[in-house]
Design a protein around this motif. Structure first.
Motif, mmCIF file in Angstrom:
data_model
loop_
_atom_site.group_PDB
_atom_site.id
_atom_site.type_symbol
_atom_site.label_atom_id
_atom_site.label_comp_id
_atom_site.label_asym_id
_atom_site.label_seq_id
_atom_site.Cartn_x
_atom_site.Cartn_y
_atom_site.Cartn_z
ATOM 1 N N TRP A 35 0.857 -1.191 0.000
ATOM 2 C CA TRP A 35 0.000 0.000 0.000
ATOM 3 C C TRP A 35 0.890 1.237 0.000
ATOM 4 O O TRP A 35 1.766 1.390 0.865
ATOM 5 N N LEU A 36 0.616 2.134 -0.952
ATOM 6 C CA LEU A 36 1.378 3.367 -1.136
ATOM 7 C C LEU A 36 0.432 4.548 -0.929
ATOM 8 O O LEU A 36 -0.585 4.667 -1.624
ATOM 9 N N ASN A 37 0.761 5.414 0.012
ATOM 10 C CA ASN A 37 -0.120 6.528 0.334
ATOM 11 C C ASN A 37 -0.165 7.544 -0.807
ATOM 12 O O ASN A 37 0.770 7.633 -1.616
ATOM 13 N N LEU A 38 -1.240 8.315 -0.844
ATOM 14 C CA LEU A 38 -1.382 9.427 -1.780
ATOM 15 C C LEU A 38 -1.291 10.744 -1.024
ATOM 16 O O LEU A 38 -1.747 10.855 0.121
ATOM 17 N N HIS A 39 -0.729 11.740 -1.662
ATOM 18 C CA HIS A 39 -0.704 13.087 -1.108
ATOM 19 C C HIS A 39 -2.139 13.571 -0.909
ATOM 20 O O HIS A 39 -3.062 13.172 -1.639
ATOM 21 N N SER A 40 -2.340 14.466 0.057
ATOM 22 C CA SER A 40 -3.687 14.973 0.342
ATOM 23 C C SER A 40 -4.341 15.568 -0.903
ATOM 24 O O SER A 40 -5.561 15.460 -1.093
ATOM 25 N N ALA A 41 -3.554 16.177 -1.766
ATOM 26 C CA ALA A 41 -4.102 16.778 -2.985
ATOM 27 C C ALA A 41 -4.556 15.741 -3.999
ATOM 28 O O ALA A 41 -5.296 16.069 -4.940
ATOM 29 N N ASP A 42 -4.119 14.482 -3.828
ATOM 30 C CA ASP A 42 -4.418 13.436 -4.802
ATOM 31 C C ASP A 42 -5.419 12.406 -4.293
ATOM 32 O O ASP A 42 -5.837 11.527 -5.061
#
Length: 333
Positions: free
Chosen positions: A174-181
């Motif tokens: 699992w790879l997190n996404l930036h808040s903007a994405d």
């Protein structure tokens, strides 16, 4: 995979929610803000400038043994990267390893379940698994293939075996996404084994799933998290020098044989967390007297708050509540 995980460290707030796939009083993991951090076929790869040799390799900070667990409809697996390591290994949230030749360990698979706010990368070493999702995507993962799914604003999907016997083995990261994405439209990419670029040298084979290695660009590139995902095959005594940006978090998971990482011998089924060192420029891996295989995974930390409730990963508790409400009301996907 459904995912989830224990309460871990940090502040946990109890959120009583009901509905499909949830139980009352589940603990939400809340990680306060972190300090801001500093299709191609194998024969037709994209080349980038060759990097300089590693002169100041990273050392191993600690070894981690995974936690045996089950997920989905009872699939047996080992959770290698768990919630207490999310802060240390930002932007990565979870790594599961699964592998068995007993159909009862995997045959039920992972029926329909939701995700929001991150990406899942499934790498199938052996076996056949069918993916279907609410966006109408579907694909068959076979030996050596990768499924890269961006959950974004929300997706409901299933991962079900298409075999009744034999070995099923692989990993899900699992790879997190930036808040903007996090609220972008969901996307899916199925990458057959033949389309994963490779770097080869005597005694060495590196499958470049993401990022780049020795001038070979991987199948996937991501500008914010800059993930590096390598599957490294080493003959006895073979060695790999892999440059790494000093500010990136990184780890090695050995799944065959023993690999010496820096000065530390790392046996199979162990994860080596690589130390942060401003002077370090990469990592050295070397096999012992037997062949070895390992994953090397690294990425640029996002430095944002992490709020997780099972298959939803957002930045705030309110965003988690919205995600659950959207799922329960049929608005998630």
């Amino acid at each position: 995979m459904v995912g989830g995980g224990g309460a871990g460290s940090g502040m946990a707030a109890s959120l009583a929610l009901q509905g499909p796939g949830f139980e009352c009083g589940v603990q939400i993991r809340w990680l306060p803000g972190l300090a801001e951090a500093c299709h191609h076929h194998a024969m037709d790869t994209i080349r980038t400038p060759t990097t300089a040799p590693v002169t100041h390799p990273r050392r191993v900070e600690r070894l981690v043994a995974g936690q045996p667990t089950s997920d989905g409809a009872g699939v047996k697996l080992t959770r290698v990267l768990t919630q207490p390591l999310q802060r240390r290994l930002d932007p990565f949230l979870m790594l599961d390893a699964f592998g068995s030749d007993q159909p009862g360990d995997y045959i039920a698979g992972f029926p329909d379940h939701p995700h929001r706010g991150f990406e899942t990368i499934t790498y199938m070493l052996a076996g056949r698994m069918r993916h279907r999702d609410s966006a109408g995507n579907q694909g068959l993962l076979e030996d050596g293939a990768v499924q890269w799914m961006t959950a974004g604003r929300g997706v409901i999907h299933s991962e079900l075996p298409e075999q009744t016997e034999g070995v099923m083995e692989g990993f899900q990261l699992w790879l997190n996404l930036h808040s903007a994405d996090k609220m972008q439209q969901p996307a899916y990419r199925d990458i057959p084994s033949a389309q994963i670029p490779e770097h080869t040298a005597p005694g060495l084979r590196v499958r470049v799933i993401a990022g780049s290695s020795h001038g070979v660009a991987g199948a996937v590139q991501r500008p914010r998290t800059e993930p590096l995902y390598l599957d490294i095959h080493l003959d006895p005594g073979a060695r790999l020098e892999q440059p790494l940006p000093a500010g990136h978090n990184a780890f090695v998971y050995v799944y065959r044989g023993t690999v010496t990482v820096g000065q530390t011998a790392v046996p199979a089924q162990r994860m080596a967390v690589l130390a942060q060192d401003a002077a370090a420029d990469g990592v050295l891996l070397q096999a012992g007297e037997a062949p070895a295989r390992a994953l090397l995974i690294a990425g640029a930390p996002l430095g944002e708050p992490i709020a997780q409730y099972g298959p939803f990963v957002m930045n705030t508790r309110d965003e988690l509540i919205t995600a659950v409400e959207d799922f329960q009301a049929g608005r998630l996907a």
